[in-house]
Design an enzyme around this catalytic site. Structure first.
Site, PDB file in Angstrom:
ATOM      1  N   ARG A  29       0.835  -1.208   0.000  1.00 25.50           N
ATOM      2  CA  ARG A  29       0.000   0.000   0.000  1.00 25.50           C
ATOM      3  C   ARG A  29       0.865   1.252   0.000  1.00 25.50           C
ATOM      4  O   ARG A  29       1.883   1.315   0.695  1.00 25.50           O
ATOM      5  CB  ARG A  29      -0.929   0.001   1.222  1.00 25.50           C
ATOM      6  CG  ARG A  29      -1.933  -1.110   1.157  1.00 25.50           C
ATOM      7  CD  ARG A  29      -3.055  -0.993   2.167  1.00 25.50           C
ATOM      8  NE  ARG A  29      -3.741  -2.274   2.249  1.00 25.50           N
ATOM      9  CZ  ARG A  29      -4.594  -2.742   1.326  1.00 25.50           C
ATOM     10  NH1 ARG A  29      -4.897  -2.016   0.275  1.00 25.50           N
ATOM     11  NH2 ARG A  29      -5.137  -3.933   1.460  1.00 25.50           N
ATOM     12  N   ASP A  30       0.421   2.237  -0.777  1.00 32.10           N
ATOM     13  CA  ASP A  30       1.108   3.532  -0.804  1.00 32.10           C
ATOM     14  C   ASP A  30       0.926   4.204   0.561  1.00 32.10           C
ATOM     15  O   ASP A  30      -0.155   4.183   1.142  1.00 32.10           O
ATOM     16  CB  ASP A  30       0.528   4.407  -1.916  1.00 32.10           C
ATOM     17  CG  ASP A  30       1.431   5.589  -2.249  1.00 32.10           C
ATOM     18  OD1 ASP A  30       1.974   5.625  -3.366  1.00 32.10           O
ATOM     19  OD2 ASP A  30       1.598   6.483  -1.384  1.00 32.10           O
ATOM     20  N   ASN A  87       4.253   6.782 -13.419  1.00 30.68           N
ATOM     21  CA  ASN A  87       4.868   8.096 -13.584  1.00 30.68           C
ATOM     22  C   ASN A  87       6.331   7.889 -13.962  1.00 30.68           C
ATOM     23  O   ASN A  87       7.042   7.129 -13.300  1.00 30.68           O
ATOM     24  CB  ASN A  87       4.775   8.892 -12.281  1.00 30.68           C
ATOM     25  CG  ASN A  87       3.342   9.201 -11.903  1.00 30.68           C
ATOM     26  OD1 ASN A  87       2.497   9.413 -12.763  1.00 30.68           O
ATOM     27  ND2 ASN A  87       3.062   9.230 -10.605  1.00 30.68           N
ATOM     28  N   VAL A  96      10.162   8.458  -6.944  1.00 29.98           N
ATOM     29  CA  VAL A  96      10.988   7.341  -6.475  1.00 29.98           C
ATOM     30  C   VAL A  96      11.500   6.619  -7.715  1.00 29.98           C
ATOM     31  O   VAL A  96      10.696   6.177  -8.561  1.00 29.98           O
ATOM     32  CB  VAL A  96      10.181   6.375  -5.578  1.00 29.98           C
ATOM     33  CG1 VAL A  96      11.034   5.176  -5.175  1.00 29.98           C
ATOM     34  CG2 VAL A  96       9.671   7.102  -4.325  1.00 29.98           C
ATOM     35  N   HIS A 100       7.761   1.515 -10.505  1.00 32.99           N
ATOM     36  CA  HIS A 100       6.545   1.137  -9.773  1.00 32.99           C
ATOM     37  C   HIS A 100       5.332   1.480 -10.606  1.00 32.99           C
ATOM     38  O   HIS A 100       5.319   2.466 -11.343  1.00 32.99           O
ATOM     39  CB  HIS A 100       6.473   1.817  -8.409  1.00 32.99           C
ATOM     40  CG  HIS A 100       6.687   3.303  -8.433  1.00 32.99           C
ATOM     41  ND1 HIS A 100       7.940   3.858  -8.544  1.00 32.99           N
ATOM     42  CD2 HIS A 100       5.816   4.337  -8.384  1.00 32.99           C
ATOM     43  CE1 HIS A 100       7.827   5.171  -8.547  1.00 32.99           C
ATOM     44  NE2 HIS A 100       6.550   5.505  -8.465  1.00 32.99           N
ATOM     45  N   HIS A 102       1.363   2.295 -10.028  1.00 37.19           N
ATOM     46  CA  HIS A 102       0.305   2.579  -9.056  1.00 37.19           C
ATOM     47  C   HIS A 102      -0.953   1.824  -9.480  1.00 37.19           C
ATOM     48  O   HIS A 102      -1.327   1.854 -10.657  1.00 37.19           O
ATOM     49  CB  HIS A 102      -0.041   4.066  -9.048  1.00 37.19           C
ATOM     50  CG  HIS A 102       1.069   4.991  -8.620  1.00 37.19           C
ATOM     51  ND1 HIS A 102       1.093   5.591  -7.385  1.00 37.19           N
ATOM     52  CD2 HIS A 102       2.181   5.426  -9.272  1.00 37.19           C
ATOM     53  CE1 HIS A 102       2.167   6.364  -7.294  1.00 37.19           C
ATOM     54  NE2 HIS A 102       2.847   6.286  -8.425  1.00 37.19           N
TER      55      HIS A 102
HETATM   56  P1  5GP Z   1       5.820   8.436  -7.889  1.00 38.34           P
HETATM   57  O1  5GP Z   1       5.531   9.877  -7.563  1.00 38.34           O
HETATM   58  O2  5GP Z   1       7.322   8.211  -8.024  1.00 38.34           O
HETATM   59  O3  5GP Z   1       5.043   7.918  -9.040  1.00 38.34           O
HETATM   60  O4  5GP Z   1       5.288   7.605  -6.656  1.00 38.34           O
HETATM   61  C1  5GP Z   1       6.002   7.307  -5.513  1.00 38.34           C
HETATM   62  C2  5GP Z   1       4.997   6.881  -4.481  1.00 38.34           C
HETATM   63  O5  5GP Z   1       5.680   6.274  -3.406  1.00 38.34           O
HETATM   64  C3  5GP Z   1       4.173   8.042  -3.874  1.00 38.34           C
HETATM   65  O6  5GP Z   1       2.800   7.841  -4.146  1.00 38.34           O
HETATM   66  C4  5GP Z   1       4.496   7.973  -2.395  1.00 38.34           C
HETATM   67  O7  5GP Z   1       3.377   8.249  -1.574  1.00 38.34           O
HETATM   68  C5  5GP Z   1       4.998   6.550  -2.220  1.00 38.34           C
HETATM   69  N1  5GP Z   1       5.960   6.384  -1.139  1.00 38.34           N
HETATM   70  C6  5GP Z   1       7.045   7.161  -0.897  1.00 38.34           C
HETATM   71  N2  5GP Z   1       7.726   6.692   0.164  1.00 38.34           N
HETATM   72  C7  5GP Z   1       7.051   5.589   0.592  1.00 38.34           C
HETATM   73  C8  5GP Z   1       7.282   4.660   1.662  1.00 38.34           C
HETATM   74  O8  5GP Z   1       8.242   4.742   2.430  1.00 38.34           O
HETATM   75  N3  5GP Z   1       6.385   3.656   1.811  1.00 38.34           N
HETATM   76  C9  5GP Z   1       5.301   3.518   0.967  1.00 38.34           C
HETATM   77  N4  5GP Z   1       4.476   2.495   1.195  1.00 38.34           N
HETATM   78  N5  5GP Z   1       5.068   4.360  -0.048  1.00 38.34           N
HETATM   79  C10 5GP Z   1       5.929   5.386  -0.241  1.00 38.34           C
END
Ligand code: 5GP
Ligand code: ZN
Length: 114
Positions: A29-30, A87, A96, A100, A102
């Site tokens: 989970r996010d 993304n 990140v 990944h 979503h």
């Molecule tokens: P991006 O913006 O790179 O597409 O998504 C990265 C996602 O990672 C974000 O939705 C953010 O909330 C999630 N995220 C960042 N750090 C952590 C973490 O330590 N644990 C979890 N479960 N999600 C994280």
């Protein structure tokens, strides 16, 4: 990669709410959900984005997308529908840099995305 947040989640060094896993991918989970269901599906291997998965470990694409479908079924959103988002890079607002996808669902999504 020692300093990669998601590699550390795969290794169990940082806790995460794991939803499902298979040989090549892990779903959790996010931490900052933006929909009733918001999970992230990541390859176990450190690859920066979906393009790099395709280029270097194409079989893992099946593990990632198959696990995303499994998460949707488990969460009860397979029938109502959901959105998969990857993304990528600056304009995609990737934050990140471990690939990944979503899995978002449980409400109607807007289109076009912001
Ligand atoms: P991006 O913006 O790179 O597409 O998504 C990265 C996602 O990672 C974000 O939705 C953010 O909330 C999630 N995220 C960042 N750090 C952590 C973490 O330590 N644990 C979890 N479960 N999600 C994280
Ligand atoms: Zn990583």
């Amino acid at each position: 990669m020692a300093d990669c947040l998601f590699c550390r989640i795969v290794a169990g060094e940082i806790p995460a709410d794991i939803v499902a896993e298979n040989d090549g991918a892990v779903a959790f989970r996010d931490v900052n959900p933006v929909a009733p269901t918001h999970a992230l599906v990541i390859p176990r291997e450190h690859l920066e984005n979906v393009a790099e998965i395709a280029a270097k470990a194409s079989a893992t694409l099946g593990d990632v997308l198959g696990l995303a479908a499994e998460v949707a079924a488990k969460e009860g959103i397979a029938e109502t529908g959901y959105r998969l988002v990857a993304n990528t890079g600056r304009d995609g607002h990737q934050t990140v840099f471990h690939a990944h996808v979503h899995v978002l669902g449980g409400r109607s999504m807007g289109w076009p995305p912001g």
